[in-house]
Design an enzyme around this catalytic site. Structure first.
Site, PDB file in Angstrom:
ATOM      1  N   ASP A  14     -42.989  81.198  22.786  1.00  0.00           N
ATOM      2  CA  ASP A  14     -41.942  80.613  23.618  1.00  0.00           C
ATOM      3  C   ASP A  14     -40.765  81.551  23.795  1.00  0.00           C
ATOM      4  O   ASP A  14     -40.431  82.334  22.906  1.00  0.00           O
ATOM      5  CB  ASP A  14     -41.460  79.297  22.996  1.00  0.00           C
ATOM      6  CG  ASP A  14     -42.451  78.164  23.211  1.00  0.00           C
ATOM      7  OD1 ASP A  14     -42.675  77.812  24.376  1.00  0.00           O
ATOM      8  OD2 ASP A  14     -43.018  77.671  22.222  1.00  0.00           O
TER       9      ASP A  14
ATOM     10  N   GLU B 170     -45.236  65.996  28.354  1.00  0.00           N
ATOM     11  CA  GLU B 170     -45.555  66.946  27.308  1.00  0.00           C
ATOM     12  C   GLU B 170     -44.392  66.956  26.334  1.00  0.00           C
ATOM     13  O   GLU B 170     -43.258  67.237  26.724  1.00  0.00           O
ATOM     14  CB  GLU B 170     -45.743  68.329  27.928  1.00  0.00           C
ATOM     15  CG  GLU B 170     -47.005  69.020  27.480  1.00  0.00           C
ATOM     16  CD  GLU B 170     -47.084  70.420  28.020  1.00  0.00           C
ATOM     17  OE1 GLU B 170     -46.451  71.290  27.419  1.00  0.00           O
ATOM     18  OE2 GLU B 170     -47.751  70.633  29.055  1.00  0.00           O
TER      19      GLU B 170
END
Lengths: 407, 278
Positions: free
Chosen positions: B60, B49
Site C-alpha cells: 500500500d 471492501e
C-alpha cells in the site's frame, strides 16, 4: 593471488522447489511481484550454473572484495575468556568493512546479466547500503537506498558514504523508522519499477529466492573457513558463533557446515535491554511463527498480529523477523539461538578493541560476547570460530553516546 | 452462492457496473466506520471492501499506510473489525463485504478460526494481499468451508501460466490491479487496460473488478466501460482523513462517491455486454 578453490554447490536440499524450508519461507508477496521473483529465480539458477558467471564472481571476490578473508587466532581474547581457543573469521577486512559485500557483488552481477540498470536496497546499519552503492558505482548503475529515519540518525557516516558513492538515500519516516520500514519501502519501489529495477535484498530473508540466494552468495565465508581450519588447525571447529539479525552472515558461515554434525552452531540475537521485556530484537529466542516481508518465519508481534517495534543498540540487528532458514535450523535443532544484551555487546566491543586492536561492528560484538561465554564453558583444546562479520568504524558515534560523549 | 455472487448476478442482469469503495476499518475513527459503510451504500456502492489495518502494509501507498497507522493507534483490532461488520449487518442484509488485509494478523488468529468468525460476523469474501495463489491453498480451504470466497489479484505482470492458476482458485470476482505500483499511485494509464482485460475476460469466468490508481469520476467511468466493477480506495480514504466527526465522514463519503456513481451509470448503455452471464 589464490582463487577460492571451491565451486558453487548450487541450490542445495533446502529450500524445496517452491522456496519452502519445511513449513517456513515461501513467497508471501503481492501478485505484482510474483513474475519478477520467478524471473529472478530463473536467472539465479541459470547464472550460478554458468562457468563464466561464476569465474567472474570468484575473480571479483578475490580482487575487489579481497577474499579469502583470514582466520585470526585471538590469543588475548581467548585468555580473557578462559577456555576454548577463539578464532575469528575476519569478514571485517573485506572491502567496505563487512560480509555484506559478498552478496552485493553477486546480486549486482546478476542484475547486470538480467539487463537491469537500476538497483535498490534497504539498509539498517548502512553496511548493506554502502555495499550496494559500491557495486552500483563500479557497474555504473543507478542506486537508491532506503533507510529508516532513526537509522539515518544513528549511522550518519554511512549515509554520507553512500552519497559519496553516488547513491540516493531515502529516509523512511513510517512505522518504527528502522530496518523493517526500509524493507517495506524498498518493496514498494520494486513493485512500482519492476521492469527496470533489481532489488538487492541485503539479508537471507524476504520471499523466495532471496533467502537461498543471499545464503549462497555468503556461503563463501563458511567454505573458506572450512578449508582454512583444516589447513591451519587440522580439524573443524567445535562450535560456530555468528550474530543474527536477518541472518545472512550466520547462514554464510553455517551453511557449509550443516552436514558436519559435530560442529555446534550458535546464532546470537539482539537481546537489547533483556529478553524478559519488549525492548529487544530476538525473534528466534522470544518470537513466534508468522508471516512478514514475504516469508513465513519467527517474528515479533503482538497478540493482534501487528509487528512490534524492536530495540537493539545495533541497527543491523534491529529487525522483528529473521530469515526462514534460521527458523528451520532452530526447529530442526541443528542450530541453537541465544540472546546478548546491549550492555554485554558493548562490553565485548571494548574488550576486542583493547585486547586485540580490532574494533568490531556492534552487530558482530554480539557474537564476540557469546563466543567468549561459550569458550569459557569449553576446554582449551577446543576451538570456537566466531564470525567477525563487520568492523566498528560506523559505530563509534553510538558507542560514544553510551558514554555520554558527542564527537 | 453467497451474497457476493447474488449481487454480481443482479448487477449483470440490469447492466450496472459495481462500485466498490475501499475504506480502512477504524479510520479515521473506529466509531465512525459503520456509518461510513452505510453512507457508501446510500451513495451507490454495490460491494464494500473493508481493510483490516496492519502495521506493515507492504503493498500500500502512503494514504493507506497512514490510515492503518491511525486506525491502529485508535485501538482497531480484529475483534473490533468483526464487531463493525456485525453492526453493519443489523441494518444491511444484502451488501456484500470483502475483508482486505495481510497474512500475519490472520495467522495470529489461526486461519480456521478467522474464517469462521468472519462468516459469523457477515463477511462474504477475503482478499489477503500478501497471499498469492501459490501460497493460498490452506487459506482457501478454510474460507471455502465457511462459504467465503477468496479474492485474488491479477497484475499487469501476471504471466499466462499464473493467470490460469489464479482463475482456477478465484471465487467471487477477480481483482485486476490496474498498474505496476502500490495503492494510490497516480499514474493509471487507461489505454493500457483494454488488452489485458480482454485477455483476463477469456480466462476468468468471474466478474472482473479493476482497482489501484482510480481517483476521479471520469476514470471510474472509463474503467466501467471495460470491467464489471471499479474499486476506489486511496482517493476516498484520503478525503476521510480530514473528517472531524462521524457526520463529516458520512458527508464526505456521499459527496465523493455520488459523482463517481453518476459517471459510471452514464456510460452503462454504450458498454459491450459482460462475458459473464449468470
Amino acid at each position: 593471488m589464490a582463487e577460492p578453490a571451491i565451486r558453487y554447490p548450487g541450490p542445495l536440499q533446502v529450500p524445496d522447489a517452491s522456496g519452502h524450508f519445511g513449513k517456513f519461507g515461501g513467497r508471501f508477496v503481492s501478485e505484482t511481484l510474483m513474475a519478477a521473483l520467478e524471473e529472478l529465480e530463473l536467472a539465479w539458477r541459470t547464472y550460478l550454473a554458468d562457468p563464466d558467471f561464476v569465474a567472474e564472481l570468484d575473480a571479483d571476490l578475490a580482487h575487489y572484495v579481497g577474499r579469502p578473508s583470514p582466520l585470526y587466532f585471538a590469543r588475548r581474547l581467548t585468555e580473557a575468556a578462559g577456555g576454548a581457543r577463539i578464532v575469528l573469521k575476519r569478514e571485517d577486512l573485506n572491502h567496505t568493512g563487512a560480509h555484506k559485500i559478498n552478496n552485493t557483488v553477486g546480486q549486482a552481477l546478476l542484475a547486470r546479466a538480467m539487463g537491469k540498470r537500476r538497483v535498490i536496497a534497504e539498509t539498517g546499519a548502512g553496511q548493506h547500503g554502502v555495499a550496494s552503492a559500491t557495486v552500483a558505482a563500479r557497474l555504473d548503475m543507478e542506486c537508491v537506498v532506503y533507510m529508516g529515519a532513526e537509522d539515518v540518525r544513528r549511522q550518519a557516516t554511512n549515509v554520507y558514504r553512500m552519497k559519496l558513492l553516488g547513491a540516493e538515500v531515502v529516509s523512511v519516516e513510517a512505522g518504527s523508522r528502522t530496518l523493517k520500514d526500509a524493507l517495506n519501502e524498498a518493496m514498494r519501489d520494486w513493485v512500482s519499477n519492476v521492469d527496470s529495477t533489481f532489488y538487492i535484498l541485503g539479508t537471507a530473508a524476504g520471499p523466495h529466492p532471496y533467502p537461498a540466494m543471499v545464503r549462497d552468495f555468503n556461503a563463501v565465508v563458511g567454505r573458506e573457513a572450512k578449508v582454512q581450519m583444516m589447513d591451519e588447525y587440522g580439524c573443524l571447529p567445535d562450535a560456530l558463533v555468528a550474530c543474527v539479525g536477518g541472518g545472512s552472515n550466520a547462514l554464510g558461515l553455517f551453511h557449509p557446515f550443516v552436514d558436519d554434525t559435530d560442529v555446534a552452531m550458535y546464532g546470537v540475537e539482539a537481546a537489547g535491554r533483556g529478553l524478559s521485556g519488549l525492548a529487544h530484537a530476538a525473534s528466534l529466542c522470544a518470537g513466534r511463527v508468522g508471516v512478514l516481508h514475504g516469508s513465513r518465519t519467527y517474528l515479533l508481534d503482538d497478540d493482534a498480529g501487528q509487528i512490534r517495534h524492536t530495540h537493539s543498540v545495533s541497527a543491523g540487528l534491529d529487525y522483528p523477523g529473521v530469515g526462514p532458514e534460521h527458523a528451520w535450523l532452530k526447529d530442526s535443532g541443528r542450530a541453537r539461538y541465544v540472546g546478548i544484551t546491549d550492555e554485554q555487546a558493548l562490553t565485548a566491543f571494548h574488550q576486542l578493541t583493547r585486547l586485540e586492536g580490532i574494533m568490531p561492528a556492534l552487530e558482530s560484538a554480539h557474537a564476540i560476547a557469546y563466543g567468549m561465554q561459550l569458550a569459557a564453558r569449553m576446554s582449551p583444546e577446543q576451538i570456537v570460530l566466531v564470525n567477525l562479520s563487520g568492523r566498528g568504524d560506523k559505530d563509534i558515534q553510538t558507542v560514544a553516546e553510551t558514554e555520554g560523549l558527542s564527537l | 452462492m453467497n451474497r457476493l455472487d447474488r449481487r454480481f448476478a443482479a448487477l449483470a442482469e440490469c447492466g450496472r457496473r459495481a462500485l466498490i469503495p475501499y475504506i480502512t476499518a477504524g479510520h479515521p475513527h473506529p466509531d465512525w466506520t459503520v456509518d461510513i459503510l452505510h453512507a457508501a451504500v446510500s451513495a451507490g456502492a454495490d460491494v464494500l471492501e473493508l481493510g483490516v489495518p496492519f502495521s506493515d502494509v507492504m503493498a500500500d501507498g502512503p494514504v493507506i499506510q497512514n490510515a492503518c497507522a491511525r486506525a491502529l493507534e485508535a485501538g482497531t483490532d480484529f475483534d473490533r473489525v468483526l464487531a463493525m461488520v456485525e453492526a453493519f449487518r443489523r441494518d444491511d442484509e444484502d451488501t456484500p463485504i470483502v475483508l482486505m488485509g495481510y497474512m500475519n494478523p490472520i495467522e495470529r488468529r489461526g486461519q480456521e478460526r478467522f474464517a469462521s468468525q468472519a462468516r459469523q460476523a457477515g463477511v462474504d469474501a477475503v482478499l489477503v494481499v500478501d497471499c498469492p495463489a501459490d501460497e493460498a491453498e490452506p487459506m482457501r480451504q478454510c474460507l471455502a468451508a465457511e462459504g467465503l470466497h477468496q479474492i485474488f489479484l491479477v497484475a499487469p505482470t501476471t504471466t499466462p501460466e499464473r493467470l490460469a492458476r489464479i482463475c482456477n482458485l478465484a471465487g467471487g470476482f477477480v481483482y485486476y490491479v490496474s498498474l505496476k505500483g502500490v495503492t494510490g499511485a497516480a499514474s493509471l494509464d487507461l489505454d493500457s487496460l483494454a488488452a489485458p482485460l480482454s485477455r483476463l475476460r477469456k480466462h476468468a469466468g468471474l466478474p472482473i473488478a479493476v482497482g489501484f490508481g482510480i481517483r476521479e469520476p471520469a476514470q471510474a467511468a472509463a474503467v466501467a466501460r471495460m470491467a464489471d466493477g471499479v474499486v476506489i480506495g486511496s482517493a476516498l480514504v484520503n478525503r476521510l482523513d480530514r473528517a472531524g466527526s462521524a457526520e463529516q465522514a458520512v458527508e464526505l463519503t456521499g459527496a465523493f462517491l455520488g459523482p463517481v456513481r453518476a459517471a459510471m451509470d452514464a456510460v452503462g448503455e454504450d458498454r459491450p455486454a459482460s462475458a459473464v452471464n449468470h
